[in-house]
Design an enzyme around this catalytic site. Structure first.
Site, short mmCIF file in Angstrom:
data_model
loop_
_atom_site.label_atom_id
_atom_site.label_comp_id
_atom_site.label_asym_id
_atom_site.label_seq_id
_atom_site.Cartn_x
_atom_site.Cartn_y
_atom_site.Cartn_z
N THR A 261 42.30 -32.84 79.67
CA THR A 261 41.94 -31.69 80.50
C THR A 261 43.00 -31.40 81.55
O THR A 261 43.21 -30.25 81.94
CB THR A 261 40.58 -31.95 81.19
N TYR B 139 37.66 -23.86 77.46
CA TYR B 139 39.03 -24.32 77.67
C TYR B 139 39.47 -25.24 76.55
O TYR B 139 38.67 -25.83 75.84
CB TYR B 139 39.16 -25.01 79.04
N SER C 180 41.73 -36.58 74.39
CA SER C 180 41.77 -38.04 74.21
C SER C 180 40.66 -38.54 73.29
O SER C 180 40.64 -39.71 72.93
CB SER C 180 41.74 -38.76 75.55
N GLN C 181 39.75 -37.64 72.86
CA GLN C 181 38.81 -38.04 71.81
C GLN C 181 39.56 -38.38 70.52
O GLN C 181 39.02 -39.07 69.65
CB GLN C 181 37.74 -36.97 71.56
N THR D 291 40.20 -37.79 79.92
CA THR D 291 39.32 -38.78 80.54
C THR D 291 38.35 -39.44 79.55
O THR D 291 37.81 -40.50 79.85
CB THR D 291 38.50 -38.13 81.68
N ASP D 292 38.13 -38.80 78.39
CA ASP D 292 37.10 -39.31 77.48
C ASP D 292 37.34 -40.76 77.05
O ASP D 292 36.41 -41.54 76.94
CB ASP D 292 37.02 -38.44 76.22
N LYS E 174 33.86 -44.33 82.46
CA LYS E 174 33.57 -42.93 82.76
C LYS E 174 32.06 -42.82 82.88
O LYS E 174 31.33 -43.17 81.95
CB LYS E 174 34.11 -42.02 81.64
N GLU F 53 19.05 -65.28 75.25
CA GLU F 53 18.13 -65.23 74.11
C GLU F 53 18.82 -65.50 72.78
O GLU F 53 18.18 -65.84 71.80
CB GLU F 53 17.45 -63.85 74.07
N1 GLU Z 1 37.92 -34.31 75.80
C1 GLU Z 1 39.11 -34.13 76.54
C2 GLU Z 1 39.91 -35.40 76.68
O1 GLU Z 1 39.39 -36.46 76.89
C3 GLU Z 1 38.86 -33.53 77.86
C4 GLU Z 1 38.19 -34.43 78.87
C5 GLU Z 1 39.07 -34.69 80.04
O2 GLU Z 1 40.26 -34.91 79.91
O3 GLU Z 1 38.53 -34.71 81.13
O4 GLU Z 1 41.10 -35.34 76.61
#
Ligand code: GLU
Length: 354
Positions: free
Chosen positions: A37, A50, A83-84, A116-117, A189, A311
């Site tokens: 992002t 976006y 980043s997915q 961030t993913d 996250k 357990e």
């Molecule tokens: N899904 C995207 C990624 O992880 C956007 C999420 C982000 O960067 O905040 O690259």
């Protein structure tokens, strides 16, 4: 009075010399860009529709001209993806490039821009595979570069400020976002949208960035970077490890699929303290006993350890417990562990030390 030719040449030389002194005075920081992002773009001033990974490194840096006050910043575009889609190949490329750049005396530190993913996975991978005490900082944003109050420029500025600070030496790989400094050893996250999404939910954040300076409050007691036993230099692939989740009525379906697909390790995102349905546990025990597949118990719960001796009898089953390492980071550690051993006792040791 018109300046003569000699005066003009002298002024030009003086400007050139001052520029060189200025460049030499400032520490060198490399920014390796991978997308996310922070490099996202939208046709609107909000986030609707976006696209992550749309803006290149030059545009990212141009948005923060103040960086030149902090460092001689050099940008490199490694990939430009959401980043997915982060994967082992990019991780190995990143680890190799980071190690290569940090070997150079002139490099003060490295900043990596990232979505961030999956930032917690990449940060932990590098935390265990970078062979230097120099600062390595991952940074992202929750709002695309075109949004009102985009958080990327401030986050990049803070990340470079941390990368040039001598206080940042020897702290392992860190994430800097929303004025917080977080350790890769406990990163999660925690919110889908909030700019303060990242936390170290068990150990607490390492510090804050205030007035463009890092203020550290704790340090990691876990093994990382120069103290890590893992070395991926020269590797072109990593052992395959899958994650399976337990829930009410969970069957061995996904354990069986992982085994059939050739996984060398399986992490369980278990319920509670790393528990799972009896059917799943039996299937995992058989996978370990009959095929030597490494099994690590972790938990769907964000806080607290997945502890041994509760357990589940790990020794009887040949499993390891992940302690404070969540399923996503457990997968990273198990991949690296399997580059060295398949012995569950050794793997258990690693989950206590890293
Ligand atoms: N899904 C995207 C990624 O992880 C956007 C999420 C982000 O960067 O905040 O690259």
């Amino acid at each position: 009075m018109k300046p003569d030719f000699r005066t003009i040449i002298l002024i030009l030389l003086a400007v050139l010399f001052a520029g060189q002194v200025y460049a030499q005075d400032r520490p060198t920081v490399y920014i390796l860009a991978t997308g996310g992002t922070i490099a996202g773009e939208s046709q609107t001033a909000v986030t609707a529709g976006y696209k992550a990974g749309a803006v290149g490194i030059d545009q990212l840096l141009a948005a923060v001209p103040q960086l030149s006050d902090l460092a001689d910043v050099r940008g490199e575009q490694v990939v430009n993806i959401g980043s997915q889609d982060m994967n082992d190949a990019v991780w190995l490329t990143l680890a190799a490039r980071v190690n290569e750049l940090l070997d150079e005396d002139e490099t003060a530190g490295i900043v990596i821009t990232h979505g961030t993913d999956t930032m917690e996975e990449t940060a932990y991978f590098l935390n265990l595979t970078v062979k230097s005490s120099k600062p390595v900082i991952l940074v992202g944003s929750m709002r695309p570069s075109t949004a009102i109050s985009a958080d990327g420029p401030r986050n990049i500025y803070n990340a470079v400020a941390c990368a040039v600070s001598p206080l940042s030496t020897g702290r392992g790989v860190m994430v800097v976002m929303n004025d917080r400094i977080l350790g890769a050893d406990d990163l999660a996250k925690t919110h889908t949208l909030d700019v303060g999404t990242f936390q170290d939910p068990n150990y607490g954040q390492l510090g804050i960035v205030y007035d463009g300076k890092p203020i550290y409050a704790r340090e990691s007691v876990k093994r990382h970077t120069v103290h890590s036993e893992f070395d991926v230099r020269g590797l072109d692939r990593l052992p395959r490890v899958e994650i399976v989740v337990s829930y009410s009525n969970a069957t061995p379906l996904f354990v069986d699929s992982a085994v059939e697909a050739g996984a060398r390790g399986i992490v369980v995102a278990g319920v509670g303290n790393g528990n799972m349905t009896t059917a799943m546990q039996d299937a995992l025990a058989a996978a370990h006993r009959e095929m030597g597949i490494a099994v690590v118990r972790s938990s769907r719960i964000m806080q607290g350890p997945t502890a041994q001796w509760d357990e589940v009898d790990d020794d009887a089953l040949g499993f390891a417990a992940s302690w404070y390492i969540n399923p996503y980071r457990s997968r990273v550690l198990l991949m690296l562990a399997l580059t060295r051993t398949t012995d569950y006792r050794e793997i258990q040791r690693m989950f206590q030390e890293y």
